[in-house]
Design an enzyme around this catalytic site. Structure first.
Site, PDB file in Angstrom:
ATOM      1  N   LYS A 171       0.835  -1.206   0.000  1.00  0.00           N
ATOM      2  CA  LYS A 171       0.000   0.000   0.000  1.00  0.00           C
ATOM      3  C   LYS A 171       0.874   1.263   0.000  1.00  0.00           C
ATOM      4  CE  LYS A 171      -2.883  -3.207   0.025  1.00  0.00           C
ATOM      5  NZ  LYS A 171      -4.138  -3.606   0.498  1.00  0.00           N
TER       6      LYS A 171
HETATM    7  C1  PLP Z   1      -4.804  -4.890   0.864  1.00  0.00           C
HETATM    8  C2  PLP Z   1      -6.257  -4.800   0.995  1.00  0.00           C
HETATM    9  C3  PLP Z   1      -6.914  -5.292   2.130  1.00  0.00           C
HETATM   10  C4  PLP Z   1      -6.200  -6.030   3.231  1.00  0.00           C
HETATM   11  O1  PLP Z   1      -5.266  -5.244   3.899  1.00  0.00           O
HETATM   12  P1  PLP Z   1      -4.371  -5.911   5.055  1.00  0.00           P
HETATM   13  O2  PLP Z   1      -3.829  -4.752   5.805  1.00  0.00           O
HETATM   14  O3  PLP Z   1      -3.310  -6.703   4.354  1.00  0.00           O
HETATM   15  O4  PLP Z   1      -5.259  -6.779   5.867  1.00  0.00           O
HETATM   16  C5  PLP Z   1      -8.281  -5.122   2.217  1.00  0.00           C
HETATM   17  N1  PLP Z   1      -8.977  -4.521   1.237  1.00  0.00           N
HETATM   18  C6  PLP Z   1      -8.380  -4.051   0.123  1.00  0.00           C
HETATM   19  C7  PLP Z   1      -9.195  -3.361  -0.922  1.00  0.00           C
HETATM   20  C8  PLP Z   1      -7.000  -4.192  -0.045  1.00  0.00           C
HETATM   21  O5  PLP Z   1      -6.419  -3.750  -1.158  1.00  0.00           O
END
Ligand code: PLP
Length: 386
Positions: free
Chosen positions: A192
Site C-alpha cells: 500500500k
Molecule cells: C490490501 C487490501 C486489504 C487487506 O489489507 P491488510 O492490511 O493486508 O489486511 C483489504 N482490502 C483491500 C481493498 C486491499 O487492497
C-alpha cells in the site's frame, strides 16, 4: 537462455512494487526498541492522532491489519448472521472475508469500468430488505463516488463502511478520502501507499464506535495497558465482551509516523510516474490506462491498464512477455467470486467485474522507479502490441 539474456542485458529487473523506506524509518524503529516499550503504547497513540489529522477523522484506532479493522468495523455496527452486506467482488479477498467473519452474507455487486468501483446503480441492483451495510472499496486508490452511494444508503438505513485499504492520500471532492467517514478501514501492508510492515487503522466520527473498537482490539478489556500503566493504584480489569488481539505494536507505529510524514512526497512521486506512463502509452493501440475520476484524484497505489479488443495478444501473453524481459507485472485486481474459497456464495451476473479482472494488468510503480526501468516496461508493451 533467451530469458536469462533478456534479464541481464541492461542489468535490470523491474519489481512491481517496492516500499519507500530509508534511514529515518530505521532510526525511528531503533528508538522504539531502545525505549523498551515495544507493544501498543505511546507511539501507537501518536500515530493514531497523526493519522486522524491526515484524513480528517475525529477518531483513529490502530489495529493489526485492514482485514482485522474491517472485521471490527462490521462488529461495532452489529452486522451478523441473517444480514447481507453488499461488496464488490472486484477487490482483494479480505473485503469479502471480513463479512464472512461476522457470519453475514456477502452480496457481490458489479463495478463501473472506468474506476473499478461500486456505484449507486450497481449497489441498488443487488440490495434487498436484508441489506445491512455496503462495504465500499476505493480500488487501487481510485476514489469511489461516496456521496452518490450514501444517497442510496441513508434513506434506507443501510450503513456505509469504506474499505480504504489503498486510499490514503487520494482525494474526493477536494478533501482527503475518508474525511468525516462514519467508518473507514486502512491498510499499512507494504503493497500500500505507506507501510508499517503489517498494520491497519479504523477511522470514525463516533466516539462510541471508537471506544468499542479500542476495547475489541484488546480482548474486550475494560482498561487499556496505557491507563493501567499510568495509574498509581492497582487496576483490576474486566473483560466486558468477546474481544480479539488485533493490536498494533509501537515498533510498527514508529515506522508509520515517519511514513505518514512522507505521504505528500510519496503521492506526488507516484502521480508524476503515472503521468509519464500516460504519455508513453498514449499512442499504443488497445491500452486504456486508469486515470482520475471527475470528482477526485487517485494516489496511484496501483497503476493498471485495460487491454481492449484492439490489443493483439491476450493479457497472459503480455504478462509472460513482461516477465521474459525481467518486468514483474501483475494480473489485474482479483474477483472474489471466481475463487474456490467463495464457491458457496451465490451471485448475479458480474460482467464488468469479469472483464476487468481478465483484461487488466498492474504495471510496476514505486517511488524509486527510474525512467530507464519505466521505458523498458513500455517498450515491452509496445513490441507486443505491434
Ligand atoms: C490490501 C487490501 C486489504 C487487506 O489489507 P491488510 O492490511 O493486508 O489486511 C483489504 N482490502 C483491500 C481493498 C486491499 O487492497
Amino acid at each position: 537462455m533467451r530469458r536469462a539474456a533478456a534479464r541481464t542485458d541492461a542489468g535490470m529487473m523491474v519489481p512491481v512494487m517496492r516500499p519507500h523506506l530509508g534511514a529515518e524509518e530505521a532510526s525511528a524503529v531503533a528508538a522504539a526498541v531502545e525505549s523498551g516499550w515495544v507493544a501498543q503504547g505511546p507511539r501507537v497513540a501518536a500515530f493514531e492522532e497523526a493519522f486522524a489529522a491526515q484524513v480528517g477523522a475525529s477518531h483513529a484506532v490502530a489495529v493489526s491489519s485492514c482485514t482485522t479493522g474491517l472485521h471490527l468495523a462490521l462488529t461495532v455496527i452489529g452486522v451478523g448472521p441473517g444480514d447481507e452486506v453488499v461488496v464488490p467482488s472486484l477487490s482483494f479477498i479480505a473485503t469479502t472475508n471480513s463479512v464472512r467473519y461476522v457470519g453475514a452474507r456477502p452480496v457481490f455487486a458489479d463495478v463501473e469500468p472506468a474506476t473499478g468501483n461500486l456505484t449507486a446503480e450497481t449497489v441498488a441492483a443487488v440490495a434487498t430488505p436484508a441489506t445491512r451495510a455496503v462495504l465500499l472499496v476505493h480500488q487501487g486508490g481510485v476514489p469511489a463516488d461516496v456521496e452518490a452511494i450514501r444517497g442510496f444508503c441513508e434513506p434506507r438505513g443501510i450503513a456505509l463502511i469504506e474499505d480504504a485499504a489503498c486510499a490514503v492520500g487520494s482525494t474526493y471532492r477536494g478533501r482527503p478520502v475518508g474525511h468525516c467517514s462514519p467508518l473507514a478501514a486502512w491498510s499499512f501492508h507494504p503493497r500500500k501507499i505507506v507501510t508499517t510492515g503489517e498494520g491497519g487503522m479504523v477511522t470514525t466520527e463516533s466516539a462510541e464506535h471508537a471506544n468499542r473498537l479500542r476495547r475489541l482490539r484488546d480482548h474486550g478489556m475494560s482498561v487499556s495497558a496505557a491507563d493501567r500503566h499510568a495509574s498509581r493504584q492497582p487496576v483490576l480489569e474486566e473483560y466486558l465482551e468477546l474481544g480479539f488481539n488485533y493490536r498494533m505494536t509501537d515498533i510498527q507505529a514508529a515506522l508509520g509516523l515517519v511514513q505518514l510524514r512522507r505521504l505528500p512526497e510519496i503521492v506526488r512521486r507516484r502521480r508524476e510516474l503515472a503521468a509519464r506512463y500516460h504519455e508513453l502509452l498514449a499512442d499504443v493501440p488497445g491500452v486504456v490506462a486508469v486515470t482520475d475520476p471527475p470528482y477526485g484524484t487517485t494516489n496511484y497505489q496501483s497503476y493498471w491498464v485495460l487491454l481492449d479488443r484492439d490489443f493483439p495478444v491476450s493479457r497472459n501473453r503480455l504478462l509472460q512477455a513482461l516477465a521474459d524481459h525481467g518486468v514483474s507485472a501483475r494480473r489485474g485486481i482479483m474477483a472474489a467470486h471466481l475463487e474456490p474459497a467463495c464457491a458457496g456464495l451465490s451471485h448475479g451476473p458480474l460482467p464488468v467485474t469479469e472483464r476487468l479482472t481478465r483484461s487488466t494488468v498492474i504495471l510496476p510503480l514505486f517511488h524509486d522507479l527510474t525512467a530507464l526501468q519505466q521505458d523498458r516496461v513500455v517498450d515491452v508493451i509496445r513490441s507486443v502490441a505491434r
